[in-house]
Design a protein around this motif. Structure first.
Motif, PDB file in Angstrom:
ATOM      1  N   VAL A  78       0.864  -1.177   0.000  1.00  0.00           N
ATOM      2  CA  VAL A  78       0.000   0.000   0.000  1.00  0.00           C
ATOM      3  C   VAL A  78       0.900   1.225   0.000  1.00  0.00           C
ATOM      4  O   VAL A  78       1.908   1.271   0.713  1.00  0.00           O
ATOM      5  CB  VAL A  78      -0.933   0.008   1.219  1.00  0.00           C
ATOM      6  CG1 VAL A  78      -1.590   1.368   1.404  1.00  0.00           C
ATOM      7  CG2 VAL A  78      -2.008  -1.063   1.064  1.00  0.00           C
ATOM      8  N   TYR A  79       0.516   2.204  -0.801  1.00  0.00           N
ATOM      9  CA  TYR A  79       1.303   3.422  -0.933  1.00  0.00           C
ATOM     10  C   TYR A  79       0.537   4.618  -0.358  1.00  0.00           C
ATOM     11  O   TYR A  79      -0.693   4.631  -0.323  1.00  0.00           O
ATOM     12  CB  TYR A  79       1.593   3.705  -2.405  1.00  0.00           C
ATOM     13  CG  TYR A  79       2.337   2.612  -3.107  1.00  0.00           C
ATOM     14  CD1 TYR A  79       1.670   1.698  -3.928  1.00  0.00           C
ATOM     15  CD2 TYR A  79       3.717   2.481  -2.975  1.00  0.00           C
ATOM     16  CE1 TYR A  79       2.343   0.694  -4.575  1.00  0.00           C
ATOM     17  CE2 TYR A  79       4.400   1.469  -3.621  1.00  0.00           C
ATOM     18  CZ  TYR A  79       3.717   0.582  -4.427  1.00  0.00           C
ATOM     19  OH  TYR A  79       4.391  -0.422  -5.066  1.00  0.00           O
ATOM     20  N   LEU A  80       1.311   5.616   0.027  1.00  0.00           N
ATOM     21  CA  LEU A  80       0.719   6.907   0.376  1.00  0.00           C
ATOM     22  C   LEU A  80       1.536   7.974  -0.359  1.00  0.00           C
ATOM     23  O   LEU A  80       2.681   8.239   0.016  1.00  0.00           O
ATOM     24  CB  LEU A  80       0.741   7.152   1.880  1.00  0.00           C
ATOM     25  CG  LEU A  80       0.029   8.439   2.326  1.00  0.00           C
ATOM     26  CD1 LEU A  80      -1.484   8.325   2.075  1.00  0.00           C
ATOM     27  CD2 LEU A  80       0.287   8.733   3.809  1.00  0.00           C
ATOM     28  N   GLN A  81       0.940   8.494  -1.409  1.00  0.00           N
ATOM     29  CA  GLN A  81       1.570   9.579  -2.157  1.00  0.00           C
ATOM     30  C   GLN A  81       1.202  10.888  -1.475  1.00  0.00           C
ATOM     31  O   GLN A  81       0.010  11.197  -1.322  1.00  0.00           O
ATOM     32  CB  GLN A  81       1.085   9.578  -3.603  1.00  0.00           C
ATOM     33  CG  GLN A  81       1.618  10.732  -4.439  1.00  0.00           C
ATOM     34  CD  GLN A  81       3.109  10.625  -4.689  1.00  0.00           C
ATOM     35  OE1 GLN A  81       3.617   9.549  -4.999  1.00  0.00           O
ATOM     36  NE2 GLN A  81       3.821  11.736  -4.556  1.00  0.00           N
ATOM     37  N   MET A  82       2.206  11.638  -1.086  1.00  0.00           N
ATOM     38  CA  MET A  82       1.985  12.884  -0.352  1.00  0.00           C
ATOM     39  C   MET A  82       2.550  14.044  -1.157  1.00  0.00           C
ATOM     40  O   MET A  82       3.765  14.100  -1.398  1.00  0.00           O
ATOM     41  CB  MET A  82       2.648  12.818   1.027  1.00  0.00           C
ATOM     42  CG  MET A  82       2.230  11.600   1.848  1.00  0.00           C
ATOM     43  SD  MET A  82       2.852  11.634   3.532  1.00  0.00           S
ATOM     44  CE  MET A  82       4.611  11.548   3.228  1.00  0.00           C
ATOM     45  N   ASN A  83       1.683  14.926  -1.561  1.00  0.00           N
ATOM     46  CA  ASN A  83       2.073  16.111  -2.331  1.00  0.00           C
ATOM     47  C   ASN A  83       1.780  17.368  -1.542  1.00  0.00           C
ATOM     48  O   ASN A  83       1.027  17.348  -0.563  1.00  0.00           O
ATOM     49  CB  ASN A  83       1.314  16.144  -3.663  1.00  0.00           C
ATOM     50  CG  ASN A  83       1.598  14.946  -4.538  1.00  0.00           C
ATOM     51  OD1 ASN A  83       2.696  14.395  -4.526  1.00  0.00           O
ATOM     52  ND2 ASN A  83       0.600  14.534  -5.314  1.00  0.00           N
ATOM     53  N   SER A  84       2.367  18.466  -1.991  1.00  0.00           N
ATOM     54  CA  SER A  84       2.142  19.772  -1.346  1.00  0.00           C
ATOM     55  C   SER A  84       2.337  19.669   0.162  1.00  0.00           C
ATOM     56  O   SER A  84       1.504  20.140   0.945  1.00  0.00           O
ATOM     57  CB  SER A  84       0.743  20.287  -1.673  1.00  0.00           C
ATOM     58  OG  SER A  84       0.547  20.394  -3.059  1.00  0.00           O
ATOM     59  N   LEU A  85       3.416  19.061   0.551  1.00  0.00           N
ATOM     60  CA  LEU A  85       3.647  18.825   1.976  1.00  0.00           C
ATOM     61  C   LEU A  85       3.833  20.122   2.737  1.00  0.00           C
ATOM     62  O   LEU A  85       4.403  21.101   2.223  1.00  0.00           O
ATOM     63  CB  LEU A  85       4.852  17.911   2.159  1.00  0.00           C
ATOM     64  CG  LEU A  85       4.554  16.431   1.882  1.00  0.00           C
ATOM     65  CD1 LEU A  85       5.826  15.654   1.635  1.00  0.00           C
ATOM     66  CD2 LEU A  85       3.765  15.819   3.028  1.00  0.00           C
ATOM     67  N   LYS A  86       3.367  20.111   3.979  1.00  0.00           N
ATOM     68  CA  LYS A  86       3.433  21.264   4.860  1.00  0.00           C
ATOM     69  C   LYS A  86       4.226  20.892   6.112  1.00  0.00           C
ATOM     70  O   LYS A  86       4.288  19.707   6.478  1.00  0.00           O
ATOM     71  CB  LYS A  86       2.019  21.680   5.282  1.00  0.00           C
ATOM     72  CG  LYS A  86       1.079  21.960   4.138  1.00  0.00           C
ATOM     73  CD  LYS A  86      -0.329  22.242   4.651  1.00  0.00           C
ATOM     74  CE  LYS A  86      -1.302  22.496   3.512  1.00  0.00           C
ATOM     75  NZ  LYS A  86      -2.679  22.764   4.022  1.00  0.00           N
ATOM     76  N   PRO A  87       4.789  21.862   6.787  1.00  0.00           N
ATOM     77  CA  PRO A  87       5.514  21.551   8.031  1.00  0.00           C
ATOM     78  C   PRO A  87       4.655  20.786   9.035  1.00  0.00           C
ATOM     79  O   PRO A  87       5.173  19.924   9.763  1.00  0.00           O
ATOM     80  CB  PRO A  87       5.892  22.943   8.553  1.00  0.00           C
ATOM     81  CG  PRO A  87       6.022  23.779   7.325  1.00  0.00           C
ATOM     82  CD  PRO A  87       4.955  23.280   6.407  1.00  0.00           C
ATOM     83  N   GLU A  88       3.366  21.041   9.053  1.00  0.00           N
ATOM     84  CA  GLU A  88       2.498  20.349  10.002  1.00  0.00           C
ATOM     85  C   GLU A  88       2.264  18.885   9.631  1.00  0.00           C
ATOM     86  O   GLU A  88       1.637  18.146  10.391  1.00  0.00           O
ATOM     87  CB  GLU A  88       1.162  21.074  10.164  1.00  0.00           C
ATOM     88  CG  GLU A  88       0.465  21.409   8.871  1.00  0.00           C
ATOM     89  CD  GLU A  88       0.735  22.832   8.395  1.00  0.00           C
ATOM     90  OE1 GLU A  88       1.914  23.275   8.469  1.00  0.00           O
ATOM     91  OE2 GLU A  88      -0.224  23.479   7.924  1.00  0.00           O
ATOM     92  N   ASP A  89       2.751  18.452   8.469  1.00  0.00           N
ATOM     93  CA  ASP A  89       2.694  17.039   8.111  1.00  0.00           C
ATOM     94  C   ASP A  89       3.843  16.243   8.736  1.00  0.00           C
ATOM     95  O   ASP A  89       3.893  15.018   8.627  1.00  0.00           O
ATOM     96  CB  ASP A  89       2.744  16.858   6.591  1.00  0.00           C
ATOM     97  CG  ASP A  89       1.530  17.432   5.900  1.00  0.00           C
ATOM     98  OD1 ASP A  89       1.705  18.066   4.832  1.00  0.00           O
ATOM     99  OD2 ASP A  89       0.404  17.232   6.404  1.00  0.00           O
ATOM    100  N   THR A  90       4.762  16.943   9.363  1.00  0.00           N
ATOM    101  CA  THR A  90       5.895  16.280  10.000  1.00  0.00           C
ATOM    102  C   THR A  90       5.414  15.332  11.085  1.00  0.00           C
ATOM    103  O   THR A  90       4.667  15.725  11.989  1.00  0.00           O
ATOM    104  CB  THR A  90       6.849  17.321  10.602  1.00  0.00           C
ATOM    105  OG1 THR A  90       7.411  18.102   9.539  1.00  0.00           O
ATOM    106  CG2 THR A  90       7.966  16.658  11.393  1.00  0.00           C
ATOM    107  N   ALA A  91       5.825  14.073  10.983  1.00  0.00           N
ATOM    108  CA  ALA A  91       5.388  13.043  11.930  1.00  0.00           C
ATOM    109  C   ALA A  91       6.042  11.720  11.563  1.00  0.00           C
ATOM    110  O   ALA A  91       6.653  11.591  10.500  1.00  0.00           O
ATOM    111  CB  ALA A  91       3.866  12.882  11.890  1.00  0.00           C
TER     112      ALA A  91
END
Length: 117
Positions: A78-91
């Motif tokens: 399973v994949y998770l493609q993450m675009n337009s990342l923001k600092p609050e996505d840090t985890a």
């Protein structure tokens, strides 16, 4: 005992992209719903996205339109493609699948995503 292994995390600048992978050691994975969670430092774990065995997906409100979950049953992945990342996505991002015979589900070890300049 099925094992899940996440990969693909790293350091990325705001606005950048990453693709996370969750690989399972057992093909039964393909019959189960799969979830991506994340846990930021000092915060509770939260569900980010999920995908059913038939490929139907669901997303947390703050990632809709930016993240895409998908699966490749031929690769037990399973994949998770993450675009337009923001600092609050840090985890730390963790893969999870739940099964009737395992109430707490199966968890991977997690992969760190850091969004920063």
């Amino acid at each position: 005992q099925m094992q899940l292994v996440e990969s693909g995390g790293g350091l990325v600048q705001p606005g950048g992209s990453l693709r996370l992978s969750c690989v399972a050691s057992d093909t039964i994975f393909n019959t189960l719903n799969v979830f991506w969670y994340r846990q930021a430092q000092g915060r509770q774990r939260e569900e980010v996205a999920s995908i059913t065995s038939l490929g139907y997906s669901n997303y947390a409100e703050d990632v809709k339109g930016r993240f895409t979950i998908s699966r490749d049953n031929a690769k037990n992945t399973v994949y998770l493609q993450m675009n337009s990342l923001k600092p609050e996505d840090t985890a730390v991002y963790l893969c999870n699948t739940k099964a009737p015979w395992k109430p707490n589900g199966y968890w991977g070890q997690g992969t760190q995503v850091t969004v920063s300049f």
